[in-house]
Every structure is written in C-alpha cells, then in structure tokens.
Design an enzyme around this catalytic site. Structure first.
Site, PDB file in Angstrom:
ATOM      1  N   SER A  37     -22.267  40.458 -10.324  1.00 48.31           N
ATOM      2  CA  SER A  37     -22.306  39.136  -9.622  1.00 48.31           C
ATOM      3  C   SER A  37     -23.468  39.093  -8.667  1.00 48.31           C
ATOM      4  O   SER A  37     -23.939  37.994  -8.779  1.00 48.31           O
ATOM      5  CB  SER A  37     -20.838  39.200  -8.875  1.00 48.31           C
ATOM      6  OG  SER A  37     -19.623  38.992  -9.865  1.00 48.31           O
ATOM      7  N   GLU A  50     -22.996  43.392 -18.267  1.00 49.12           N
ATOM      8  CA  GLU A  50     -23.979  42.306 -18.665  1.00 49.12           C
ATOM      9  C   GLU A  50     -24.530  41.486 -17.435  1.00 49.12           C
ATOM     10  O   GLU A  50     -24.728  40.397 -17.616  1.00 49.12           O
ATOM     11  CB  GLU A  50     -23.363  41.321 -19.691  1.00 49.12           C
ATOM     12  CG  GLU A  50     -23.120  42.175 -20.777  1.00 49.12           C
ATOM     13  CD  GLU A  50     -22.842  41.446 -22.143  1.00 49.12           C
ATOM     14  OE1 GLU A  50     -23.565  40.285 -22.176  1.00 49.12           O
ATOM     15  OE2 GLU A  50     -22.009  41.671 -23.127  1.00 49.12           O
ATOM     16  N   PHE A  95     -25.105  47.633 -28.471  1.00 46.78           N
ATOM     17  CA  PHE A  95     -26.230  47.311 -27.908  1.00 46.78           C
ATOM     18  C   PHE A  95     -26.521  48.636 -26.496  1.00 46.78           C
ATOM     19  O   PHE A  95     -25.752  48.540 -25.884  1.00 46.78           O
ATOM     20  CB  PHE A  95     -26.063  45.877 -27.255  1.00 46.78           C
ATOM     21  CG  PHE A  95     -27.338  45.326 -26.466  1.00 46.78           C
ATOM     22  CD1 PHE A  95     -28.194  44.631 -26.850  1.00 46.78           C
ATOM     23  CD2 PHE A  95     -27.260  45.312 -25.032  1.00 46.78           C
ATOM     24  CE1 PHE A  95     -29.123  43.997 -26.550  1.00 46.78           C
ATOM     25  CE2 PHE A  95     -28.470  44.845 -24.367  1.00 46.78           C
ATOM     26  CZ  PHE A  95     -29.166  43.959 -25.087  1.00 46.78           C
ATOM     27  N   ASN A 144     -30.729  53.907 -14.101  1.00 45.57           N
ATOM     28  CA  ASN A 144     -31.308  52.649 -14.111  1.00 45.57           C
ATOM     29  C   ASN A 144     -30.390  51.452 -13.664  1.00 45.57           C
ATOM     30  O   ASN A 144     -30.627  50.620 -12.912  1.00 45.57           O
ATOM     31  CB  ASN A 144     -32.224  52.363 -15.181  1.00 45.57           C
ATOM     32  CG  ASN A 144     -31.537  51.987 -16.525  1.00 45.57           C
ATOM     33  OD1 ASN A 144     -30.434  51.936 -16.523  1.00 45.57           O
ATOM     34  ND2 ASN A 144     -32.331  51.618 -17.541  1.00 45.57           N
ATOM     35  N   GLY A 145     -29.288  51.551 -14.264  1.00 42.65           N
ATOM     36  CA  GLY A 145     -28.391  50.512 -13.829  1.00 42.65           C
ATOM     37  C   GLY A 145     -28.548  49.113 -14.038  1.00 42.65           C
ATOM     38  O   GLY A 145     -29.234  48.819 -15.273  1.00 42.65           O
TER      39      GLY A 145
END
Length: 437
Positions: free
Chosen positions: A388, A385, A145, A152-153
C-alpha cells in the site's frame, strides 16, 4: 470467448444471486454473462471445497483443471493461443467472482493470467508458444513470475540473480523469494541482472521451463492466509537457458516487470474485491438471521452502519477496478489507475473482513464460519504486487507529473479593494456598538 460461455451454460448452474453492481449500467451483455456464469460455477464447485483446501494447505488442482476447461486460465489470451480472448473488464469480473469463493484460487489465477501468460504472449518468440503458452492458457500447466528476492523486496531493481551470456545460452544463478505458484509451475518468467553496471537497465527477462536442470525449490512457506496457494523460494544453480528464451530486449526486463505489475494489480484488486464481497455477504446474512434482544441484529444501528460502510467501500473500489481495466482495454496508461484500484480494493478487503468478524462476534473467530479465512486472506492483498505504501508513491508520482504537464487555473485572490471592504465589515461587526445592539 463466446464458446466458453456456451460451455459454462451447459453446466446447468443454479443459485446465482443478483449483486448491487447489476444496476450500475456499466457492463455490456457479454461482461454480465461472464459475471453470472463464473459466479454460478464458484457457488456450485468452489464454495463446497474452499475451506478444506485452506485447512489442508492443499493446491486445488481439480478446481484449476476445471477453470482451464472453461477458459479461465487464459482469460485475455487470443483464442489461437489457447485462451478466451476476454477484455480486461471481463477478466477482472472473473477473478473477483473466483476470489469470492476462494482467495487462494483467485491468487493462482491472477498470477498465472496477468503476470505469466500475458507477458509471454506479448514478448516471447512465437516459436515457443506451443511449449510455453498454449498449454498454460488452456490450464494444463501453471506459470509463475519471479521478481522478488529476499534482499530487495519493493526495490525490484536491486536484483542479485544473474544471467551471464555464454554465447549459445544464458547461465542463470541466484534465487527468488515469495514465488506464488513456484513449486507447481511448469514455466517461469525470471528477472535477472545481465549487466550489473547498468543497474535497473541491466535487468533482463528470461522464460525458464521449470524442469530445466539446476532449478530447485525451497519448502512451501507457512503463510497467514491464502493457504491453498503454494509459495516458495526458487533456486537457480548454473541453469542453462537457450538464447531465444529471452523475452523482448536484453536490458528491458525492469521496464517489462513494471508494465506487467500495472496489469497484475488489476487482478489483485479484483481478488481483494472478491474477499470484501464475501465478507459483506456473510455479515449481512448473519445479521438478518441472528436474533438478540428479541429482534434480528440487522435492526441495530451499529450493525447497519457497518454494513453501509462495507457496501460503499466495495462499490467504490469496484468502480476504480473497472475503470483501470477499461483503460487497459482502451490501451491507455494505467499505472496510476491500477495502483488506485489495488490500494483501495486491498484496504477495503481488510476493512470488510474485520467488520464481518465484528458482526459475527464469536462465530467470526472460529473456522465454522468463513469470516476468519477472509480475514487471513485479505491481509496479503496489501502486500504483494506492490505494498500500500508503494501504491501511494505510484499514485502521487503520476499525479504530480500530470499536474506539472498542464497549466492549472485557480480562483483569483481578493483584490486590495475587496480586501479592504471585508476588513471594514469585520471591524463594524466587532465594534462596541455592534456588541450592545
């Protein structure tokens, strides 16, 4: 899925242990079977080799092939498409158990299942399933993916990779960074800008066979943890992609990526839970067996306090993860629920891995024991993904929308009459007469 369970039973696995969640009464019989069977497979097949794969930074192909044979590389994919047709709760349980043995394998499976296979099944042209879905769901091929870029992070909408409409095909140029499974993949979902003027509404999702001319990879990243999971830069130079390899609608790629990450966060929460549970397992076992001052260190309050904290946080995060998975099964919105699960589970993994090393002392700091691997592996779960910090934003934004949509009743403030009564009582309480009474 039941035929997969039968196959698992035929292996004749042993050594399965009860876990604290067994008595919570929230799993159905099939889900408990998935948990017990995957746990047995992990203890039999993964436990003996995980440390070696980690030390060698080697992709665990033999394990992945076996997981494919058991239906665990296409957990939520329909059986006619090569998968096991599991519910999301069973999938979360499976990823947790796999990650308890090897967090790298858990990451490989989570990305492959949640981010690649699910989205292909949902949006790809069915004529592509034989090439781009079925062999992946069967574990014969690996998917990736591709969303993040070096510039861009967390700002996924700022994609510089472009896909130009050339009439008969898309012309793909650019690069993607930190790609899990990249160099070992046979298929990739790539998010590229098709109309820069529309910003995030000009991003589209393309299905790209890895062997397409113009696709190349950077050197594998030398990471802190999850060493057996291969991560690299992916480069596209004038890559021609047939028009029917577009996933869904042109311009909806950003929306698809956010929806997919919501589901993917359930997998990462489950991975983090596996690390946390493994940390508790090794800490409790060591505490019972290690003697100091003439008795097991498990008899010391400081050790008991750490173990109690670990267990409470694990069960809390697990229930949040199951709630998010159950909501997905019920086709309910899961953005907030998945973010809460991922946030709590990832921070729990880091906390438990840290506490495990404290309990093991010097033995926790050396590779003779797996605690140091758990510590290294846990850290990434708070980053990929969605960091935090981003999870807090997702939770708060959804929470505020919920509150804005309803009229919240709050307790009434004291009336003037009541307020005067309380003031009189307060004055009487602090009067000189009261002080000398």
């Amino acid at each position: 899925m039941l035929r997969r369970l039968v196959l698992l039973k035929k292996i004749g696995l042993k050594g399965m242990r009860p876990m604290s969640t067994a008595g919570l009464g929230v799993l159905n019989e099939t889900q408990e079977q998935v948990r017990d069977m995957v746990r047995g497979f992990v203890e039999e097949r993964i436990f003996p080799v995980a440390a070696n794969y980690d030390k060698k930074h080697e992709f665990p192909w033999p394990i992945i092939n076996e997981l494919g044979e058991l239906g665990l590389m296409g957990c939520c994919i329909k059986e006619e498409n090569g998968g096991s047709d599991m519910d999301a709760v069973s999938y979360a349980i499976a990823i947790e158990e796999i990650s308890r043995g090897c967090a790298s394998t858990g990451a490989i499976c989570s990305v492959h299942n949640s981010l690649y296979c699910d989205l292909v099944q949902r949006l790809a042209d069915p004529s592509l399933f034989d090439e781009m879905l079925i062999p992946f769901a069967q574990g014969q091929k690996i998917g990736a993916f591709l969303l993040s870029e070096t510039s861009n992070g967390s700002d996924a909408a700022a994609a510089s990779t472009t896909a130009k409409d050339m009439g008969d095909y898309w012309l793909l140029n650019g690069s993607k960074a930190w790609i899990t499974n990249g160099p070992v993949s046979s298929g990739m979902i790539v998010f590229a800008t098709t109309d820069k003027s529309l910003k995030h509404k000009g991003i589209s999702a393309l299905l790209v066979p890895t062997n397409t001319r113009g696709v190349s990879f950077g050197a594998p990243e030398d990471k802190l943890g999850i060493h057996a999971s291969t991560t690299s830069l992916v480069i596209f130079e004038d890559v021609q992609i047939p028009k029917n390899y577009l996933l869904g609608n042109e311009g909806d790629g950003f929306k698809y990526s956010m929806m997919t990450l919501d589901s993917g966060r359930i997998g990462i929460a489950a991975q983090a839970l596996g690390i946390a549970q493994a940390s508790l397992d090794i800490a409790a076992k060591y505490a019972n067996e290690r003697h100091a001052f003439g008795k097991p260190i498990s008899s010391l309050y400081a050790i008991q306090h750490k173990l109690s904290q670990m267990a409470c946080r694990i069960d809390s995060a697990r229930l949040l993860t199951w709630r998010a998975a159950s909501s997905k099964d019920a086709k309910l919105p899961i953005s907030k629920e998945a973010a809460m699960a991922k946030l709590c589970a990832s921070e729990t993994a880091t906390f438990c891995a840290h506490q495990a090393i404290q309990i093991l002392g010097g033995m926790g700091f050396v590779s003779d024991m797996p605690a140091e691997r758990y510590y290294r592996d846990a850290r990434i779960t708070e980053i990929y993904e969605g960091t935090s910090e981003v999870m807090h934003l997702v939770i708060a934004q959804n929470l505020l929308k919920e509150y804005a949509a309803i009229d919240i009743a709050i307790p009434a403030a004291p009336t003037i009459k009541h307020l005067g009564h309380y003031q009189q009582l307060d004055e009487e309480h602090h009067s000189p007469a009261a002080a000398t009474a």
